[in-house]
Motif scaffolding. Sequence first.
Motif, short mmCIF file in Angstrom:
data_model
loop_
_atom_site.label_atom_id
_atom_site.label_comp_id
_atom_site.label_asym_id
_atom_site.label_seq_id
_atom_site.Cartn_x
_atom_site.Cartn_y
_atom_site.Cartn_z
N ALA A 203 50.31 44.32 36.16
CA ALA A 203 50.48 44.98 34.87
C ALA A 203 49.14 45.41 34.29
O ALA A 203 49.02 46.51 33.71
N LEU A 204 48.13 44.59 34.46
CA LEU A 204 46.80 44.93 33.95
C LEU A 204 46.20 46.13 34.69
O LEU A 204 45.53 46.97 34.09
N LEU A 205 46.45 46.21 35.99
CA LEU A 205 45.82 47.25 36.81
C LEU A 205 46.75 48.43 37.09
O LEU A 205 46.43 49.28 37.94
N GLU A 206 47.84 48.51 36.38
CA GLU A 206 48.78 49.61 36.59
C GLU A 206 48.09 50.96 36.34
O GLU A 206 47.39 51.15 35.36
N ASN A 207 48.27 51.87 37.31
CA ASN A 207 47.72 53.23 37.24
C ASN A 207 46.20 53.28 37.31
O ASN A 207 45.58 54.30 36.95
N ILE A 208 45.56 52.19 37.75
CA ILE A 208 44.11 52.16 37.93
C ILE A 208 43.82 52.13 39.43
O ILE A 208 44.47 51.40 40.18
N GLU A 209 42.85 52.91 39.86
CA GLU A 209 42.51 52.95 41.28
C GLU A 209 41.85 51.63 41.70
O GLU A 209 40.89 51.18 41.08
N VAL A 210 42.39 51.02 42.76
CA VAL A 210 41.87 49.75 43.27
C VAL A 210 41.65 49.88 44.77
O VAL A 210 42.50 50.39 45.49
N ARG A 211 40.51 49.42 45.22
CA ARG A 211 40.22 49.40 46.65
C ARG A 211 39.88 47.97 47.06
O ARG A 211 38.97 47.35 46.51
N THR A 212 40.63 47.43 48.01
CA THR A 212 40.40 46.06 48.49
C THR A 212 39.61 46.07 49.80
O THR A 212 39.48 47.12 50.45
N GLY A 213 39.11 44.90 50.17
CA GLY A 213 38.37 44.77 51.41
C GLY A 213 37.00 45.43 51.38
O GLY A 213 36.46 45.79 52.42
#
Length: 373
Positions: A203-213
């Motif tokens: 919910a906090l990161l909804e619609n925010i670009e996230v890249r893992t690894g």
Amino acid sequence: MKPYDYLIVGSGLFGAVFAHEAHEAGKRCLVIEKRHHIGGNIYCEEINGINVHKYGAHIFHTDNKKVWQYVNQLVEFNRYTNSPIANYKGKLYNLPFNMNTFYQLWNVRTPAEAKAKIQEQCKEYEHITNPQNLEEQALKLCGKDIYQRLIKGYTEKQWGRSATELPAFIIKRIPFRFIFDNNYFNDSYQGIPIGGYNRLIDALLENIEVRTGIDYTEHRKELDSLAEKVLYTGCIDEYFDYACGHLEYRSLRFDHKLLADVEDFQGNAVVNYTDRDTPYTRIIEHKHFEFGKQPSTVITYEYPDNFEQGKEPYYPVNNENNTQIFNRYQELAQQQKTMLFGGRLAQYTYADMDDTVAAALALWEKEITVTNN
């Protein structure tokens, strides 16, 4: 113009709250995460329909109404109450220290009897006027029974050294409750997100670009060039390449076990093992956080561990030497014009989740004030 206003290094609770606020204010955000999942240490893995706290038990509790309203606008919380049990050589005691504990220890039934027993036990150590270590401090505060059965072994395992080698200030006081109440926290608000903590982070990161690894330290120059400002939530000594020395931490090791044919292993979410000989400090049974009725269960043995490179730093070792080192890093951090530092690792502190949320909101308020001016 750079592609992003903010690069947020770390998708744990601090970074996620900051990113959420920045995004709500119309800022372009990129969140990067070294692990292959988001959420930091509050990440949950679903196993047989059970949300398993992969990095140890996390119970949200707070007296801060603003923080409670903030998280509840994002996800619904259940009414879980933390009431851990202590197992000392097979005998069970309620925590925190309350009338149930005192009855189990001494068969006392009234607050007056319990207070008299504690005073009697403490009197033996009244000659200790200036405690030189944790053991002396604890004995002076609570006497031998509580100390030996419920404090000594657990604390020595947690810190990896004898209680006589630990500083007295670790135990400033011992909270006694002279009522029959097993609720570990005194806070007004307490619970677990229904469906697990992943729902809160999502919910906090909804619609925010996230890249893992992505390891920030390996690609710092390239990543810094993407954003006007960077929020760094990792270890502050690592950021400055240990220029002022290494900060000390304690780590943890988790052994997760699926018990496919066991419906209920221990009848409680958390059982602490307080004797020195048992190698783990506690067993967590995850289904109880959400009142699960699954036919199987998942338990986790939690072991204290020495910290070294490659392991997760969980607890800062707050002594005079580390405080001096951290203060030097803080001075360096304040000189960084386009860098923000936040979270437990960047601030070298142990922080409850409500304090983490409040600190992230405060940093964003400060940041938006500076930006607007």
